[in-house]
Design a protein around this motif. Structure first.
Motif, PDB file in Angstrom:
ATOM      1  N   PRO A  37      -5.630  -6.876  -8.789  1.00 56.08           N
ATOM      2  CA  PRO A  37      -5.788  -6.347  -7.427  1.00 56.08           C
ATOM      3  C   PRO A  37      -6.094  -4.856  -7.341  1.00 56.08           C
ATOM      4  CG  PRO A  37      -3.660  -7.454  -7.698  1.00 56.08           C
ATOM      5  CD  PRO A  37      -4.336  -7.465  -9.015  1.00 56.08           C
ATOM      6  N   LYS A  38      -5.844  -4.126  -8.396  1.00 54.84           N
ATOM      7  CA  LYS A  38      -6.086  -2.677  -8.362  1.00 54.84           C
ATOM      8  C   LYS A  38      -7.315  -2.278  -9.172  1.00 54.84           C
ATOM      9  CE  LYS A  38      -1.431  -1.372  -7.262  1.00 54.84           C
ATOM     10  NZ  LYS A  38      -0.351  -0.455  -7.479  1.00 54.84           N
ATOM     11  N   TYR A  39      -8.277  -3.178  -9.246  1.00 58.80           N
ATOM     12  CA  TYR A  39      -9.503  -2.909  -9.983  1.00 58.80           C
ATOM     13  C   TYR A  39     -10.496  -2.252  -9.029  1.00 58.80           C
ATOM     14  CZ  TYR A  39     -13.273  -3.812 -13.348  1.00 58.80           C
ATOM     15  OH  TYR A  39     -14.311  -3.692 -14.231  1.00 58.80           O
ATOM     16  N   ALA A  40     -10.596  -0.940  -9.099  1.00 57.19           N
ATOM     17  CA  ALA A  40     -11.393  -0.161  -8.149  1.00 57.19           C
ATOM     18  C   ALA A  40     -12.869  -0.559  -8.164  1.00 57.19           C
ATOM     19  CB  ALA A  40     -11.238   1.328  -8.427  1.00 57.19           C
ATOM     20  N   PHE A  41     -13.417  -0.858  -9.329  1.00 58.26           N
ATOM     21  CA  PHE A  41     -14.821  -1.268  -9.435  1.00 58.26           C
ATOM     22  C   PHE A  41     -15.076  -2.487  -8.550  1.00 58.26           C
ATOM     23  CE2 PHE A  41     -17.937  -4.172 -11.217  1.00 58.26           C
ATOM     24  CZ  PHE A  41     -19.038  -3.374 -11.412  1.00 58.26           C
ATOM     25  N   ALA A  42     -14.223  -3.496  -8.674  1.00 59.13           N
ATOM     26  CA  ALA A  42     -14.415  -4.724  -7.907  1.00 59.13           C
ATOM     27  C   ALA A  42     -14.235  -4.466  -6.410  1.00 59.13           C
ATOM     28  CB  ALA A  42     -13.451  -5.806  -8.390  1.00 59.13           C
ATOM     29  N   LEU A  43     -13.249  -3.656  -6.051  1.00 56.05           N
ATOM     30  CA  LEU A  43     -13.037  -3.320  -4.642  1.00 56.05           C
ATOM     31  C   LEU A  43     -14.267  -2.639  -4.059  1.00 56.05           C
ATOM     32  CD1 LEU A  43      -9.383  -1.973  -4.554  1.00 56.05           C
ATOM     33  CD2 LEU A  43     -10.313  -3.805  -3.143  1.00 56.05           C
ATOM     34  N   HIS A  44     -14.771  -1.647  -4.781  1.00 54.55           N
ATOM     35  CA  HIS A  44     -15.915  -0.885  -4.288  1.00 54.55           C
ATOM     36  C   HIS A  44     -17.142  -1.780  -4.102  1.00 54.55           C
ATOM     37  CE1 HIS A  44     -18.530   2.532  -3.597  1.00 54.55           C
ATOM     38  NE2 HIS A  44     -19.401   1.899  -4.358  1.00 54.55           N
ATOM     39  N   PHE A  45     -17.446  -2.585  -5.095  1.00 51.87           N
ATOM     40  CA  PHE A  45     -18.662  -3.386  -5.011  1.00 51.87           C
ATOM     41  C   PHE A  45     -18.514  -4.577  -4.072  1.00 51.87           C
ATOM     42  CE2 PHE A  45     -19.691  -0.760  -8.615  1.00 51.87           C
ATOM     43  CZ  PHE A  45     -20.977  -0.396  -8.269  1.00 51.87           C
ATOM     44  N   ARG A  46     -17.291  -5.112  -3.929  1.00 55.59           N
ATOM     45  CA  ARG A  46     -17.092  -6.149  -2.913  1.00 55.59           C
ATOM     46  C   ARG A  46     -17.349  -5.545  -1.534  1.00 55.59           C
ATOM     47  NH1 ARG A  46     -11.667  -9.395  -1.235  1.00 55.59           N
ATOM     48  NH2 ARG A  46     -11.267  -7.428  -0.194  1.00 55.59           N
ATOM     49  N   CYS A  47     -16.859  -4.332  -1.368  1.00 52.12           N
ATOM     50  CA  CYS A  47     -17.053  -3.643  -0.098  1.00 52.12           C
ATOM     51  C   CYS A  47     -18.536  -3.421   0.185  1.00 52.12           C
ATOM     52  CB  CYS A  47     -16.325  -2.316  -0.124  1.00 52.12           C
ATOM     53  SG  CYS A  47     -16.580  -1.421   1.383  1.00 52.12           S
ATOM     54  N   ALA A  48     -19.282  -3.034  -0.812  1.00 48.00           N
ATOM     55  CA  ALA A  48     -20.722  -2.816  -0.626  1.00 48.00           C
ATOM     56  C   ALA A  48     -21.407  -4.091  -0.163  1.00 48.00           C
ATOM     57  CB  ALA A  48     -21.345  -2.311  -1.922  1.00 48.00           C
ATOM     58  N   ARG A  49     -21.009  -5.224  -0.718  1.00 47.75           N
ATOM     59  CA  ARG A  49     -21.593  -6.496  -0.284  1.00 47.75           C
ATOM     60  C   ARG A  49     -21.147  -6.845   1.132  1.00 47.75           C
ATOM     61  NH1 ARG A  49     -24.114  -5.194  -3.872  1.00 47.75           N
ATOM     62  NH2 ARG A  49     -25.533  -5.001  -2.134  1.00 47.75           N
ATOM     63  N   LEU A  50     -19.876  -6.591   1.462  1.00 50.22           N
ATOM     64  CA  LEU A  50     -19.397  -6.832   2.821  1.00 50.22           C
ATOM     65  C   LEU A  50     -20.168  -5.978   3.818  1.00 50.22           C
ATOM     66  CD1 LEU A  50     -15.550  -6.897   2.132  1.00 50.22           C
ATOM     67  CD2 LEU A  50     -16.926  -8.830   2.941  1.00 50.22           C
ATOM     68  N   GLU A  51     -20.388  -4.741   3.439  1.00 50.49           N
ATOM     69  CA  GLU A  51     -21.120  -3.813   4.298  1.00 50.49           C
ATOM     70  C   GLU A  51     -22.552  -4.294   4.515  1.00 50.49           C
ATOM     71  OE1 GLU A  51     -21.333   0.937   4.470  1.00 50.49           O
ATOM     72  OE2 GLU A  51     -22.096   0.043   2.629  1.00 50.49           O
ATOM     73  N   ASN A  52     -23.186  -4.773   3.464  1.00 53.27           N
ATOM     74  CA  ASN A  52     -24.580  -5.214   3.557  1.00 53.27           C
ATOM     75  C   ASN A  52     -24.769  -6.384   4.509  1.00 53.27           C
ATOM     76  OD1 ASN A  52     -25.441  -3.267   1.832  1.00 53.27           O
ATOM     77  ND2 ASN A  52     -25.749  -4.601   0.083  1.00 53.27           N
ATOM     78  N   ILE A  53     -23.729  -7.171   4.712  1.00 52.33           N
ATOM     79  CA  ILE A  53     -23.874  -8.316   5.615  1.00 52.33           C
ATOM     80  C   ILE A  53     -23.148  -8.076   6.941  1.00 52.33           C
ATOM     81  CG2 ILE A  53     -24.370  -9.984   3.811  1.00 52.33           C
ATOM     82  CD1 ILE A  53     -21.472 -10.925   3.951  1.00 52.33           C
ATOM     83  N   GLY A  54     -22.783  -6.822   7.195  1.00 50.13           N
ATOM     84  CA  GLY A  54     -22.254  -6.437   8.497  1.00 50.13           C
ATOM     85  C   GLY A  54     -20.795  -6.749   8.738  1.00 50.13           C
ATOM     86  N   ARG A  55     -20.038  -6.997   7.702  1.00 47.81           N
ATOM     87  CA  ARG A  55     -18.602  -7.252   7.862  1.00 47.81           C
ATOM     88  C   ARG A  55     -17.864  -5.914   7.692  1.00 47.81           C
ATOM     89  NH1 ARG A  55     -18.008 -12.525   4.133  1.00 47.81           N
ATOM     90  NH2 ARG A  55     -15.801 -12.004   4.270  1.00 47.81           N
ATOM     91  N   TRP A  56     -18.081  -5.030   8.674  1.00 49.55           N
ATOM     92  CA  TRP A  56     -17.655  -3.638   8.592  1.00 49.55           C
ATOM     93  C   TRP A  56     -16.141  -3.469   8.507  1.00 49.55           C
ATOM     94  CZ3 TRP A  56     -22.000  -1.698   7.407  1.00 49.55           C
ATOM     95  CH2 TRP A  56     -23.169  -2.098   8.037  1.00 49.55           C
ATOM     96  N   THR A  57     -15.394  -4.205   9.291  1.00 48.74           N
ATOM     97  CA  THR A  57     -13.942  -4.031   9.323  1.00 48.74           C
ATOM     98  C   THR A  57     -13.328  -4.388   7.976  1.00 48.74           C
ATOM     99  OG1 THR A  57     -13.976  -4.548  11.675  1.00 48.74           O
ATOM    100  CG2 THR A  57     -11.843  -4.634  10.583  1.00 48.74           C
TER     101      THR A  57
END
Length: 173
Positions: free
Chosen positions: A45-65
């Motif tokens: 759960p504390k893997y920053a790489f995965a958090l960051h890149f999951r977030c980038a994918r969420l952002e790309n599809i408009g799941r901003w929150t």
């Protein structure tokens, strides 16, 4: 991690074309990548790489929150990483949280983001300042952004627009 990166790369290549069929393809690949990152984060759960890149994918599809939560978590794990702050700034801007966008972008700049991220951070500050009605500061931020991103027509348009709104008398003309 490799499979997640492969799905993310396919989503990124699909995003270079804005036509609806490619947008659906980008969403599909982003969802696949998010699923892979979810599995990684379930184990670590504390893997920053995965958090960051999951977030980038969420952002790309408009799941901003959802995206902003991941960027905050990644920034908490690696507070000296300007990339997460720059991305968080963009996400705050999409959520119309202009002041938070300015603060996150300024943090990325202060941490010494790479040139292309600096341009993005300054662009976000310009957008946020425009949203706050602070057009002179928006113009100054866009002027900084074009120093790092010279070939983006929309950025030059934003710079011109900020000048048009700011200078007295030009709006009526």
């Amino acid at each position: 991690k490799v499979l997640a990166s492969a799905w993310a790369a396919r989503a990124a290549s699909a995003s270079k074309h804005s036509k609806p069929p490619r947008l659906a393809e980008q969403t599909h690949y982003s969802e696949k990548a998010i699923g892979c990152y979810d599995r990684i984060l379930a184990a670590s759960p504390k893997y920053a790489f995965a958090l960051h890149f999951r977030c980038a994918r969420l952002e790309n599809i408009g799941r901003w929150t959802e995206a902003i939560g991941d960027f905050k978590a990644a920034a908490a794990l690696v507070p000296a990483d300007p990339t997460s702050w720059e991305a968080a700034a963009l996400t705050h801007e999409h959520l119309n949280e202009h002041q938070l966008a300015v603060e996150a972008a300024q943090r990325a700049i202060d941490l010494g983001a790479r040139a292309e991220k600096l341009g993005g951070a300054y662009r976000t500050i310009g957008n946020a300042m425009g949203g706050l009605g602070r057009h002179a500061e928006a113009e100054a931020a866009y002027e900084q952004a074009v120093q790092f991103i010279t070939d983006d027509a929309s950025l030059w348009f934003h710079l011109g627009s900020s000048r048009w709104v700011w200078y007295p008398g030009t709006r009526d003309e």
